[in-house]
Design an enzyme around this catalytic site. Sequence first.
Site, PDB file in Angstrom:
ATOM      1  N   CYS A 163       0.226   7.217  -5.618  1.00  0.00           N
ATOM      2  CA  CYS A 163       0.992   6.894  -6.830  1.00  0.00           C
ATOM      3  C   CYS A 163       1.052   5.395  -7.121  1.00  0.00           C
ATOM      4  CB  CYS A 163       2.391   7.494  -6.741  1.00  0.00           C
ATOM      5  SG  CYS A 163       3.430   6.818  -5.418  1.00  0.00           S
ATOM      6  N   ASN A 174       0.501   9.993 -13.833  1.00  0.00           N
ATOM      7  CA  ASN A 174       0.776   9.594 -12.448  1.00  0.00           C
ATOM      8  C   ASN A 174      -0.227  10.238 -11.500  1.00  0.00           C
ATOM      9  OD1 ASN A 174       2.845  12.021 -10.942  1.00  0.00           O
ATOM     10  ND2 ASN A 174       2.017  12.265 -12.989  1.00  0.00           N
ATOM     11  N   HIS A 191       8.117   7.509  -5.418  1.00  0.00           N
ATOM     12  CA  HIS A 191       7.056   7.861  -6.374  1.00  0.00           C
ATOM     13  C   HIS A 191       7.211   7.018  -7.637  1.00  0.00           C
ATOM     14  CE1 HIS A 191       3.849  10.374  -7.907  1.00  0.00           C
ATOM     15  NE2 HIS A 191       4.509  10.476  -9.052  1.00  0.00           N
TER      16      HIS A 191
END
Length: 524
Positions: free
Chosen positions: A436, A498, A486
Amino acid sequence: MNMKKATIAATAGIAVTAFAAPTIASASTVVVEAGDTLWGIAQDKGTTVDALKKANNLTSDKIVPGQKLQITEVASEKTEKSVTATWLNVRSGAGVDNSIVTSLKGGTKVTVESTEANGWYKISYGEGKTGYVNGKYLGTTVTSAPAPEVKEETTTQAQAAPAAETKPEVKQSTPATVLPKAETKTETPAVDTTASTYTVKSGDTIWALSSKYGTSVQNIMSWNNLSSSSIYVGQVLAVKQEAAKTASPKAEVKTEAPTAEKQVSAPVVKENTQTTTAKKEVTPQKQTNTQAPAQAAKPAPAPAPTVNTNASSYTVKSGDTLSKIATTFGTTVSKIKALNGLNSDNLQVGQVLKVKGTVPTANTNSNSNATAPTTNTNNNTSNTSTSTPSKNTNTNSNASQGSSSTASASSLIAEAQKHLGKAYSWGGNGPTTFDCSGFTKYVFAKSGVTLPRTSGAQYASSTKISESQAKPGDLVFFDYGNGIAHVGIYVGNGQMINAQDNGVKYDNIHGSGWGQFLVGFGRV
């Protein structure tokens, strides 16, 4: 003399009892020592952190030296679950900060040994191996009794008899070694890679299906008229080009009716006649999905009015082109490209485009105004006060800053969209695989902005803003219980791009598995 012996014996008995009592107490309690943790005590005593906290009414993991803890037994029954993600990372501890031990393929069966406080599971898999996984990627709970039953069948039939109710056929098929193969293969034969359609099952993703059927994510979305990569269990998808084509002739035959001709006169058909043969594959499906409901009920023409031509933005759908969108909103291709900082006519399904606005006009005016004050200043050096040109100069610089900021966000999102469908790997820095924060760092670097490497550091270095202030190009952060874990790139309308376990994709920040972990937004 006998009396003396009796007295001594009684005294000795009391002494023994005095020393024996603490030993009995220590069997069900433990005294915390310096350096102890709940997790360490749980491991040592064969219990879990949750069980310790419940038994001692603890609301946190904090314990102090000298504190007495009640030890309770943990139920011995374990559960068997299967992996619902395409690939699931197994880590050395309960959280994403721990190292990856291995990755398990979707459908793999594991045994849940214990549940951690943060929603992670300790599991066993393979030949007695153990590790930790995020519990939200495991499903289909069953009692783990079958594992010992398989081994018992190979030794005595008397012990295996109870399993006859649930597995009579397995018992008759002699060797117990066949059982694991039979269980494993029950999931794979269901996928016929020569079939032209596929029914979605739990854990499936468009990316995984495109790999199985040797095609691209874009093709599957195009053949099924999907506007996003979200799919649901039970949905029937066309996975071969012929499946998409077979539906179109039926719709075209029935469009010859007068009712259908009215729909054909819409700008969609004009676009289709001008597009290349490659895009004609997409258009018939759009007609198929639009016309099919018309046969069942007359309110089918509803899809056309769903496009609000007064809206200032538009989400790209399968089969859309810049020319078609420009016609629908009464504007030009060049203006849409200028509004969104596009350098080509390529579009991505799910991409959000500005279709109205004054950004291009403001840029044109600011440039022409920039010339005018310069000319006036040169011609009227002695007669005009110096304050007027300086005002014009400031106005122009502010306008240019606004336009460059918009262009920067557009180019950043365009860069992020280039990597849709690429695989996830922990520690991946791109350009072929990402995690991420590796993804956000890579995309921002392409726009000349340097970010820290981890999601937590990116959160710390960004300016915190509310969701109402968030704009496309801002960062959006999530916390699974142990701090920021994240990060994604916000693209507007509650969507982000993402890198997650299923690869680089669009996700709804308020959707299942995201909304409850959303922390906020950051601007860099």
